[in-house]
Design an enzyme around this catalytic site. Structure first.
Site, PDB file in Angstrom:
ATOM      1  N   GLU A 107       2.369  28.956  37.778  1.00 19.65           N
ATOM      2  CA  GLU A 107       3.443  29.864  37.393  1.00 19.65           C
ATOM      3  C   GLU A 107       4.265  29.253  36.255  1.00 19.65           C
ATOM      4  O   GLU A 107       4.828  28.170  36.409  1.00 19.65           O
ATOM      5  CB  GLU A 107       4.391  30.111  38.571  1.00 19.65           C
ATOM      6  CG  GLU A 107       3.734  30.667  39.815  1.00 19.65           C
ATOM      7  CD  GLU A 107       4.714  30.737  40.977  1.00 19.65           C
ATOM      8  OE1 GLU A 107       5.913  30.459  40.797  1.00 19.65           O
ATOM      9  OE2 GLU A 107       4.261  31.057  42.090  1.00 19.65           O
ATOM     10  N   HIS A 158       7.677  27.689  48.553  1.00 18.21           N
ATOM     11  CA  HIS A 158       6.300  28.165  48.562  1.00 18.21           C
ATOM     12  C   HIS A 158       5.393  27.260  47.745  1.00 18.21           C
ATOM     13  O   HIS A 158       5.851  26.467  46.921  1.00 18.21           O
ATOM     14  CB  HIS A 158       6.210  29.611  48.059  1.00 18.21           C
ATOM     15  CG  HIS A 158       6.733  29.840  46.675  1.00 18.21           C
ATOM     16  ND1 HIS A 158       8.066  29.856  46.348  1.00 18.21           N
ATOM     17  CD2 HIS A 158       6.085  30.092  45.507  1.00 18.21           C
ATOM     18  CE1 HIS A 158       8.223  30.107  45.073  1.00 18.21           C
ATOM     19  NE2 HIS A 158       7.038  30.239  44.529  1.00 18.21           N
ATOM     20  N   HIS A 161       5.352  25.503  37.265  1.00 16.72           N
ATOM     21  CA  HIS A 161       4.923  25.032  38.570  1.00 16.72           C
ATOM     22  C   HIS A 161       3.427  25.278  38.646  1.00 16.72           C
ATOM     23  O   HIS A 161       2.975  26.413  38.796  1.00 16.72           O
ATOM     24  CB  HIS A 161       5.677  25.769  39.683  1.00 16.72           C
ATOM     25  CG  HIS A 161       7.171  25.607  39.586  1.00 16.72           C
ATOM     26  ND1 HIS A 161       8.041  26.662  39.625  1.00 16.72           N
ATOM     27  CD2 HIS A 161       7.923  24.492  39.418  1.00 16.72           C
ATOM     28  CE1 HIS A 161       9.288  26.216  39.498  1.00 16.72           C
ATOM     29  NE2 HIS A 161       9.244  24.900  39.366  1.00 16.72           N
ATOM     30  N   HIS A 189      10.636  39.675  52.146  1.00 15.49           N
ATOM     31  CA  HIS A 189      10.339  39.813  50.723  1.00 15.49           C
ATOM     32  C   HIS A 189       8.980  40.484  50.533  1.00 15.49           C
ATOM     33  O   HIS A 189       8.067  40.250  51.323  1.00 15.49           O
ATOM     34  CB  HIS A 189      10.248  38.432  50.051  1.00 15.49           C
ATOM     35  CG  HIS A 189      11.533  37.684  50.018  1.00 15.49           C
ATOM     36  ND1 HIS A 189      12.354  37.677  48.916  1.00 15.49           N
ATOM     37  CD2 HIS A 189      12.133  36.903  50.946  1.00 15.49           C
ATOM     38  CE1 HIS A 189      13.421  36.927  49.173  1.00 15.49           C
ATOM     39  NE2 HIS A 189      13.316  36.445  50.397  1.00 15.49           N
ATOM     40  N   HIS A 231       7.625  24.431  45.355  1.00 14.71           N
ATOM     41  CA  HIS A 231       8.880  24.771  44.685  1.00 14.71           C
ATOM     42  C   HIS A 231       9.592  25.857  45.465  1.00 14.71           C
ATOM     43  O   HIS A 231       9.148  26.265  46.527  1.00 14.71           O
ATOM     44  CB  HIS A 231       8.652  25.155  43.225  1.00 14.71           C
ATOM     45  CG  HIS A 231       7.740  26.336  43.025  1.00 14.71           C
ATOM     46  ND1 HIS A 231       6.374  26.270  43.216  1.00 14.71           N
ATOM     47  CD2 HIS A 231       7.984  27.613  42.642  1.00 14.71           C
ATOM     48  CE1 HIS A 231       5.828  27.445  42.969  1.00 14.71           C
ATOM     49  NE2 HIS A 231       6.781  28.282  42.624  1.00 14.71           N
TER      50      HIS A 231
HETATM   51 FE   FE2 Z   1       6.925  30.415  42.490  1.00 17.55          FE
END
Ligand code: FE2
Length: 438
Positions: free
Chosen positions: A334, A328, A358, A285, A364
């Protein structure tokens, strides 16, 4: 009537609703055309670096100072940070908020979800939802505390500003600068969406670094209205937000009386489907910074005051990779909201109009069922169509308001989506290390 826009972000625009309304060769003539008056709006310190300096010269029917004294109201239209409730380290998620009973225009319908920093301290932000079912009529709002980034999820909006008129529909966002007077009209029966009230330095396009000169949100895709004015001598209620408090005054005229303007400080809108998404063409990613459309910087290492990220429809082609966003923990907080479709790492419990928070370092990632699916799903190229989400990141922890914590829409069992994790660890069954697929 079809609205007209000019293209660019932070450009030096020059527009006039009447020919010759803009002076030539100077900004403040003794006698401006048409009996207009000259008024300057400065949004940055006068000596800010040229590429960050934001100011606009207005040529209007009356100066903004031609108004009675404002009175502080005892109504709390929406809340300003800091909030009393301690920021929660737990994961939070909400269903879409239901529309309330009765008539509520955009301003009256705002419900504050969370925020950080301080409105009076000029850092951080607040995130609100609006749940409107009528237009603002003979009224206007201005916000000295922050610019307002409006993201419609249901219903089309017509936003009348001092600088002109813009229309924002689901899939777009509108950015109303700090201090700009505006009113919001509904083009349908209902309108719902989110507002990021940025107390920090104005949003700007991020630097692109190794990406080069184009990509992500391109400046030419931002649309700024042309000048349009109202010459109406009608009683108009102006509500002004200042240092977390609301003040009001009744004007004897429409404040949308700017006939011409010239400068680089103005509202704009952006179609999020035009966001040029980047990502891996091989495996793994890219970092989520590839989703950044606008940034309000704070610290280049610790993180931004606010960053607005767009997650548009896109191809997923990575091979040999666990494709959903993985587990992560981040130093930044976020706030994620869904406009259409579904989020690739979540089940159907995360619906359009819903949102999750979060906070900094909150663990999460994919819920348990998405995790299991991601381990075994086909890795053929996949089109994530019809899916549009946005995320707001901040280095500052968010406090959630009582209204949002106590709302029936809050999913009190959200954390259970990570329960049932199946332990597969076995120290006697090492699989051969496999790297890239070629
Ligand atoms: Fe995230």
């Amino acid at each position: 009537m079809e609205l007209q826009y000019q293209l660019g972000f932070g450009n030096e625009f020059a527009v006039e609703a009447l020919p010759g309304a803009l002076p030539i060769g100077q900004s403040s003539p003794q006698l401006p055309s048409y009996g207009l008056v000259h008024e300057i709006v400065s949004a940055t310190t006068f000596t800010a670096p040229r590429h960050l300096n934001r100011r606009t010269h207005l040529y209007r029917i009356r100066p903004s100072s031609a108004q009675p004294a404002m009175e502080q109201t005892n109504i709390e239209l929406f809340l300003s940070a800091p909030f009393a409730r301690a920021p929660s380290p737990n994961q939070l998620r909400w269903d879409p908020f239901d529309f309330p009973e009765g008539q509520h225009d955009f301003l009256a319908s705002l419900v504050t979800v969370c925020g950080n920093g301080s409105a009076a301290g000029q850092h951080g932000m607040a995130i609100h939802t609006y749940l409107a079912n009528c237009s603002m009529v003979d009224s206007a709002f201005s916000n000295a505390d922050g610019e307002m980034l409006i993201v419609p999820e249901v219903g089309d909006l017509r936003i009348v500003t001092e600088f002109g008129v813009l229309q924002a529909i689901p899939g777009e966002f509108a950015l109303i600068p700090r201090g700009c007077k505006f009113r919001v009209e509904l083009l349908g029966d209902q309108a719902r969406g989110f507002v990021c009230e940025n107390y920090g330095v104005p949003f700007r396009l991020p630097d692109l670094g190794l990406i080069g000169s184009t990509g992500q949100a391109n400046a030419w895709d931002f649309q700024t209205p042309v000048a349009a004015y109202e010459d109406r001598d009608v009683a108009t209620q102006l509500v002004h937000k200042f240092a977390g408090h609301f003040w009001t005054v009744t004007l004897d005229h429409s404040p949308f009386d700017v006939v011409a303007w010239r400068g680089n400080y103005a509202p704009c809108k952006y179609d999020m489907n035009r966001f040029v998404i980047l990502g891996t063409l091989s495996f793994d990613h890219a970092e989520p910074s590839i989703f950044c459309a606008l940034t309000s910087p704070s610290d280049g290492v610790a993180g931004p005051n606010a960053e607005f990220m767009i997650l548009p429809p896109r191809w997923i082609v990575s091979e040999h990779t666990f494709r959903p966003p993985g587990f992560h923990r981040n130093s930044v907080a976020e706030f994620l909201a869904l406009i259409t479709g579904r989020h690739e790492g979540k089940t159907g419990e995360f619906r359009p109009g819903g949102a999750s928070l979060h906070n900094n370092w909150a663990p999460h990632g994919p819920d348990t069922s998405s995790f299991e699916t991601g381990r075994s799903s086909s890795l053929a190229p996949q089109w994530l169509g019809g899916s549009l989400a946005f995320m707001i990141e901040s280095r500052f922890p968010f406090s959630v308001t009582d209204a949002a914590m106590n709302r029936a829409a809050r999913q009190t069992g959200y954390i259970d989506c990570w329960s049932g994790f199946k332990k597969r660890f076995n120290p006697r069954s090492a699989a051969p290390a496999v790297s890239a697929p070629r």
